[in-house]
Design an enzyme around this catalytic site. Structure first.
Site, PDB file in Angstrom:
ATOM      1  N   GLY A  46       0.776  -1.236   0.000  1.00  0.00           N
ATOM      2  CA  GLY A  46       0.000   0.000   0.000  1.00  0.00           C
ATOM      3  C   GLY A  46       0.809   1.287   0.000  1.00  0.00           C
ATOM      4  O   GLY A  46       0.442   2.263  -0.646  1.00  0.00           O
ATOM      5  N   ASP A 104      -5.385   2.119  10.563  1.00  0.00           N
ATOM      6  CA  ASP A 104      -6.738   1.705  10.903  1.00  0.00           C
ATOM      7  C   ASP A 104      -6.742   1.409  12.414  1.00  0.00           C
ATOM      8  O   ASP A 104      -6.838   2.318  13.218  1.00  0.00           O
ATOM      9  CB  ASP A 104      -7.075   0.493  10.032  1.00  0.00           C
ATOM     10  CG  ASP A 104      -8.527   0.063  10.123  1.00  0.00           C
ATOM     11  OD1 ASP A 104      -9.346   0.849  10.573  1.00  0.00           O
ATOM     12  OD2 ASP A 104      -8.843  -1.076   9.741  1.00  0.00           O
ATOM     13  N   VAL A 154     -11.685   3.165   1.716  1.00  0.00           N
ATOM     14  CA  VAL A 154     -11.115   3.996   0.652  1.00  0.00           C
ATOM     15  C   VAL A 154     -10.100   3.232  -0.188  1.00  0.00           C
ATOM     16  O   VAL A 154      -9.445   2.310   0.295  1.00  0.00           O
ATOM     17  CB  VAL A 154     -10.467   5.275   1.229  1.00  0.00           C
ATOM     18  CG1 VAL A 154     -11.524   6.193   1.820  1.00  0.00           C
ATOM     19  CG2 VAL A 154      -9.407   4.955   2.277  1.00  0.00           C
TER      20      VAL A 154
HETATM   21  P1  IMP Z   1      -4.105  -1.652  10.958  1.00  0.00           P
HETATM   22  O1  IMP Z   1      -3.017  -2.555  11.470  1.00  0.00           O
HETATM   23  O2  IMP Z   1      -5.463  -2.078  11.418  1.00  0.00           O
HETATM   24  O3  IMP Z   1      -3.833  -0.193  11.280  1.00  0.00           O
HETATM   25  O4  IMP Z   1      -4.139  -1.885   9.404  1.00  0.00           O
HETATM   26  C1  IMP Z   1      -3.768  -0.937   8.484  1.00  0.00           C
HETATM   27  C2  IMP Z   1      -3.793  -1.559   7.119  1.00  0.00           C
HETATM   28  O5  IMP Z   1      -5.118  -1.973   6.772  1.00  0.00           O
HETATM   29  C3  IMP Z   1      -3.388  -0.555   6.067  1.00  0.00           C
HETATM   30  O6  IMP Z   1      -1.995  -0.584   5.833  1.00  0.00           O
HETATM   31  C4  IMP Z   1      -4.184  -1.024   4.860  1.00  0.00           C
HETATM   32  O7  IMP Z   1      -3.460  -2.015   4.171  1.00  0.00           O
HETATM   33  C5  IMP Z   1      -5.419  -1.668   5.425  1.00  0.00           C
HETATM   34  N1  IMP Z   1      -6.586  -0.767   5.375  1.00  0.00           N
HETATM   35  C6  IMP Z   1      -7.242  -0.210   6.418  1.00  0.00           C
HETATM   36  N2  IMP Z   1      -8.261   0.560   6.012  1.00  0.00           N
HETATM   37  C7  IMP Z   1      -8.258   0.497   4.660  1.00  0.00           C
HETATM   38  C8  IMP Z   1      -9.097   1.106   3.637  1.00  0.00           C
HETATM   39  O8  IMP Z   1     -10.044   1.871   3.877  1.00  0.00           O
HETATM   40  N3  IMP Z   1      -8.763   0.798   2.356  1.00  0.00           N
HETATM   41  C9  IMP Z   1      -7.741  -0.022   2.028  1.00  0.00           C
HETATM   42  N4  IMP Z   1      -6.931  -0.597   2.947  1.00  0.00           N
HETATM   43  C10 IMP Z   1      -7.200  -0.342   4.254  1.00  0.00           C
HETATM   44 MG    MG Z   2      -1.203  -1.863   4.009  1.00  0.00          MG
END
Ligand code: IMP
Ligand code: MG
Length: 181
Positions: A46, A104, A154
């Site tokens: 990403g 996230d 998104v």
């Molecule tokens: P976390 O460990 O829950 O903070 O995960 C973050 C990861 O989830 C990001 O690096 C994204 O790959 C994925 N992610 C979270 N929200 C979205 C979104 O709205 N669209 C696409 N990928 C997301």
């Molecule tokens: Mg990611």
């Protein structure tokens, strides 16, 4: 692809303005603490477009590398990250700037923080292009953020749904019918 987008959140022009702003904040911070070189680590896949733009906007001398990680599903090893690709630069005594597309829950960046601190990094700062602040569960300090966004799904500018839409030059909210069908 465009027709799967409900609403554009950030245009190409807004993205490029944000990148310049974040880079300015990062440069000012490292200058203020007297750090003369940093290691920028992008989280694949990403963060690839954002990392590529950010390094060219930064004036702080840097080296960059990438990691690709996945979380173990096995409950017995939960809390662990599996490295599908690890950095090749020695991080001992180095100042790490971890770059991701979006925060996230914050779990990934939190785990990466403990791993890189354990490896002997001198400092660890987080930079994320987008932040779904209301979804945060991990206790992390998100130092450099492009924009806080509401909790919706998104895509674009590296962000995917099922590995698709990463190529969009803007960030948009994906229509619900795309992922609910
Ligand atoms: P976390 O460990 O829950 O903070 O995960 C973050 C990861 O989830 C990001 O690096 C994204 O790959 C994925 N992610 C979270 N929200 C979205 C979104 O709205 N669209 C696409 N990928 C997301
Ligand atoms: Mg990611």
């Amino acid at each position: 692809m465009d027709r799967d987008i409900d609403r554009i959140l950030l245009t190409k022009e807004e993205i490029s303005d944000l990148v310049q702003q974040i880079a300015g904040q990062i440069d000012a911070y490292y200058r203020s603490v007297g750090v003369s070189e940093i290691i920028v680590i992008g989280v694949l896949n990403g963060a690839a477009p954002f990392t590529a733009d950010l390094i060219r906007a930064l004036k702080t001398p840097l080296r960059y590398d990438f990691v690709r990680v996945s979380s173990y599903r096995n409950a017995a090893v939960s809390g662990e990250l599996r490295f599908l690709k690890d950095v090749e630069i020695d991080v001992v005594g180095q100042h790490i700037l971890m770059v991701d597309d979006i925060i996230d829950t914050g779990n990934t960046l939190k785990k990466l923080e403990s791993i890189f601190k354990e490896r002997g990094a001198a400092s660890y700062k987080i930079c994320a292009f987008l932040d779904k602040q209301e979804r945060r569960t991990a206790d992390i300090d998100a130092h450099f953020i492009g924009q806080v966004i509401p909790d919706s799904f998104v895509v674009g500018y590296g962000l995917d749904y099922d590995e698709r839409y990463r190529q969009l030059p803007y960030v948009g909210i994906l229509k619900r019918e795309v992922y609910e069908k």
